[in-house]
Write a protein that holds these residues in place. Sequence first.
Motif, PDB file in Angstrom:
ATOM      1  N   UNK A 144       7.417  17.263   5.047  1.00 11.08           N
ATOM      2  CA  UNK A 144       7.211  15.932   5.626  1.00 11.08           C
ATOM      3  C   UNK A 144       5.724  15.716   5.914  1.00 11.08           C
ATOM      4  N   UNK A 145       5.084  16.766   6.434  1.00  9.69           N
ATOM      5  CA  UNK A 145       3.648  16.705   6.694  1.00  9.69           C
ATOM      6  C   UNK A 145       2.865  16.489   5.399  1.00  9.69           C
ATOM      7  N   UNK A 146       3.321  17.104   4.306  1.00  6.11           N
ATOM      8  CA  UNK A 146       2.628  16.956   3.019  1.00  6.11           C
ATOM      9  C   UNK A 146       2.526  15.500   2.603  1.00  6.11           C
ATOM     10  N   UNK A 147       3.551  14.725   2.923  1.00  7.43           N
ATOM     11  CA  UNK A 147       3.524  13.306   2.599  1.00  7.43           C
ATOM     12  C   UNK A 147       2.422  12.594   3.391  1.00  7.43           C
ATOM     13  N   UNK A 148       2.245  12.998   4.646  1.00  5.11           N
ATOM     14  CA  UNK A 148       1.184  12.426   5.480  1.00  5.11           C
ATOM     15  C   UNK A 148      -0.189  12.867   4.972  1.00  5.11           C
ATOM     16  N   UNK A 149      -0.291  14.129   4.543  1.00  5.49           N
ATOM     17  CA  UNK A 149      -1.561  14.646   4.026  1.00  5.49           C
ATOM     18  C   UNK A 149      -1.974  13.890   2.767  1.00  5.49           C
ATOM     19  N   UNK A 150      -1.009  13.674   1.874  1.00  6.62           N
ATOM     20  CA  UNK A 150      -1.301  12.987   0.615  1.00  6.62           C
ATOM     21  C   UNK A 150      -1.918  11.613   0.875  1.00  6.62           C
ATOM     22  N   UNK A 195       5.676  26.490  -4.774  1.00  9.15           N
ATOM     23  CA  UNK A 195       5.119  25.767  -5.923  1.00  9.15           C
ATOM     24  C   UNK A 195       5.197  24.246  -5.766  1.00  9.15           C
ATOM     25  N   UNK A 196       6.165  23.769  -4.981  1.00  8.96           N
ATOM     26  CA  UNK A 196       6.357  22.320  -4.879  1.00  8.96           C
ATOM     27  C   UNK A 196       5.764  21.719  -3.605  1.00  8.96           C
ATOM     28  N   UNK A 197       4.919  22.486  -2.898  1.00  7.70           N
ATOM     29  CA  UNK A 197       4.322  22.002  -1.649  1.00  7.70           C
ATOM     30  C   UNK A 197       2.828  21.752  -1.853  1.00  7.70           C
ATOM     31  N   UNK A 198       2.349  20.594  -1.409  1.00  5.31           N
ATOM     32  CA  UNK A 198       0.940  20.241  -1.527  1.00  5.31           C
ATOM     33  C   UNK A 198       0.064  21.322  -0.892  1.00  5.31           C
ATOM     34  N   UNK A 199      -0.942  21.768  -1.644  1.00  4.30           N
ATOM     35  CA  UNK A 199      -1.829  22.830  -1.165  1.00  4.30           C
ATOM     36  C   UNK A 199      -3.069  22.252  -0.483  1.00  4.30           C
ATOM     37  N   UNK A 200      -3.548  22.943   0.547  1.00  2.00           N
ATOM     38  CA  UNK A 200      -4.834  22.569   1.146  1.00  2.00           C
ATOM     39  C   UNK A 200      -5.975  23.125   0.297  1.00  2.00           C
ATOM     40  N   UNK A 256      10.435  11.578   1.307  1.00  3.71           N
ATOM     41  CA  UNK A 256       9.158  12.126   0.839  1.00  3.71           C
ATOM     42  C   UNK A 256       9.197  12.303  -0.673  1.00  3.71           C
ATOM     43  N   UNK A 257       8.238  11.737  -1.393  1.00  7.14           N
ATOM     44  CA  UNK A 257       8.182  11.942  -2.842  1.00  7.14           C
ATOM     45  C   UNK A 257       8.011  13.420  -3.179  1.00  7.14           C
ATOM     46  N   UNK A 258       8.555  13.847  -4.303  1.00  8.64           N
ATOM     47  CA  UNK A 258       8.401  15.225  -4.735  1.00  8.64           C
ATOM     48  C   UNK A 258       7.001  15.438  -5.303  1.00  8.64           C
ATOM     49  N   UNK A 259       6.534  16.684  -5.220  1.00  6.85           N
ATOM     50  CA  UNK A 259       5.246  17.074  -5.796  1.00  6.85           C
ATOM     51  C   UNK A 259       4.119  16.144  -5.343  1.00  6.85           C
ATOM     52  N   UNK A 288      15.805  35.581   2.450  1.00  5.94           N
ATOM     53  CA  UNK A 288      16.935  34.776   2.880  1.00  5.94           C
ATOM     54  C   UNK A 288      16.531  33.797   3.980  1.00  5.94           C
ATOM     55  N   UNK A 289      15.606  34.211   4.853  1.00  2.13           N
ATOM     56  CA  UNK A 289      15.227  33.383   5.996  1.00  2.13           C
ATOM     57  C   UNK A 289      14.192  32.330   5.651  1.00  2.13           C
ATOM     58  N   UNK A 290      13.489  32.483   4.544  1.00  8.16           N
ATOM     59  CA  UNK A 290      12.364  31.618   4.218  1.00  8.16           C
ATOM     60  C   UNK A 290      12.680  30.776   2.989  1.00  8.16           C
ATOM     61  N   UNK A 291      12.995  29.492   3.160  1.00 11.51           N
ATOM     62  CA  UNK A 291      13.308  28.635   2.004  1.00 11.51           C
ATOM     63  C   UNK A 291      12.124  28.579   1.045  1.00 11.51           C
ATOM     64  N   UNK A 292      12.382  28.793  -0.235  1.00 11.66           N
ATOM     65  CA  UNK A 292      11.301  28.890  -1.211  1.00 11.66           C
ATOM     66  C   UNK A 292      10.909  27.550  -1.815  1.00 11.66           C
ATOM     67  N   UNK A 293      11.668  26.496  -1.493  1.00  8.69           N
ATOM     68  CA  UNK A 293      11.378  25.185  -2.072  1.00  8.69           C
ATOM     69  C   UNK A 293      12.033  24.107  -1.223  1.00  8.69           C
ATOM     70  N   UNK A 294      11.674  22.853  -1.502  1.00  8.36           N
ATOM     71  CA  UNK A 294      12.274  21.738  -0.774  1.00  8.36           C
ATOM     72  C   UNK A 294      13.772  21.664  -1.039  1.00  8.36           C
ATOM     73  N   UNK A 295      14.186  21.928  -2.258  1.00  9.82           N
ATOM     74  CA  UNK A 295      15.618  21.862  -2.572  1.00  9.82           C
ATOM     75  C   UNK A 295      16.398  22.933  -1.815  1.00  9.82           C
ATOM     76  N   UNK A 296      15.808  24.121  -1.648  1.00  8.27           N
ATOM     77  CA  UNK A 296      16.481  25.195  -0.920  1.00  8.27           C
ATOM     78  C   UNK A 296      16.637  24.854   0.557  1.00  8.27           C
TER      79      UNK A 296
END
Length: 255
Positions: free
Chosen positions: A120-126, A171-176, A50-53, A17-25
Amino acid sequence: MLRRCAPGSPGARPVVRALPASASALRQRLRQCAERIPEAEAVLDLLEKCPEHQKKGGFPVIVFEGLDATGKTTVTQAVKDTLNGILLRSPPASISQWRTVFDDEPTPIKRAFYAAGNYILASEIAKASTQAPVIIDRYWHSTAAYTIATETSGKVQDLPPAQDEVYQWPEDLLKPDLVLLLTVDPEERIRRLQHRGLEKTKEEAELEANSLFRRRVEESYRRMVNPACQEVDASPCKEEVLKTVLQLIKKHFAF
């Protein structure tokens, strides 16, 4: 009367409940708060841009995790300089000024803020990873580890079992490409904190006062998968730690 932010599904387990599992959540959770917390609307505005995926570029993306005073700031700067890379931090600068606002909120809202920072950081990483190696001071694993440790009371054995969904990368977050977990002996970490003389965050004060909480955070880091953390003993001098880290990076990427 201003309405409270909904904490999540009534029947869900506390950690889930405390940890959102996706950007939409997390968007949904922040929208529920926006009327009461203007900063939540500002975070949402940035998130919507931020673009998705997100897809990373051709350069390595390396994350450093660990408790405060494990040497992340020193090591990340040194690795950035050595690799001629780009250094990023979580939460990103665009929202870091609102940390104190969300740190005083209930855990589900606080975690939504930090989770949003990761997207938001994922967009900068990309973008950055198309230009140079990217070095990151904390990312998703910190958000998850502190949530799990906060929402679990008791000892390490009371944590959700290994392979539980809470240890999975969204699943929808850019991986390192590589995640390195810096650890030091508890007494050494406290000595470093005292030497720094900086004001403690609420969580850092809890880490210092509550050894069970610290152990839960560290064990949560160790249980993360896809990607998992590679542990690095950061107790030696900074030159020795940097040497070890660079060897791991060279081995992983076959530099």
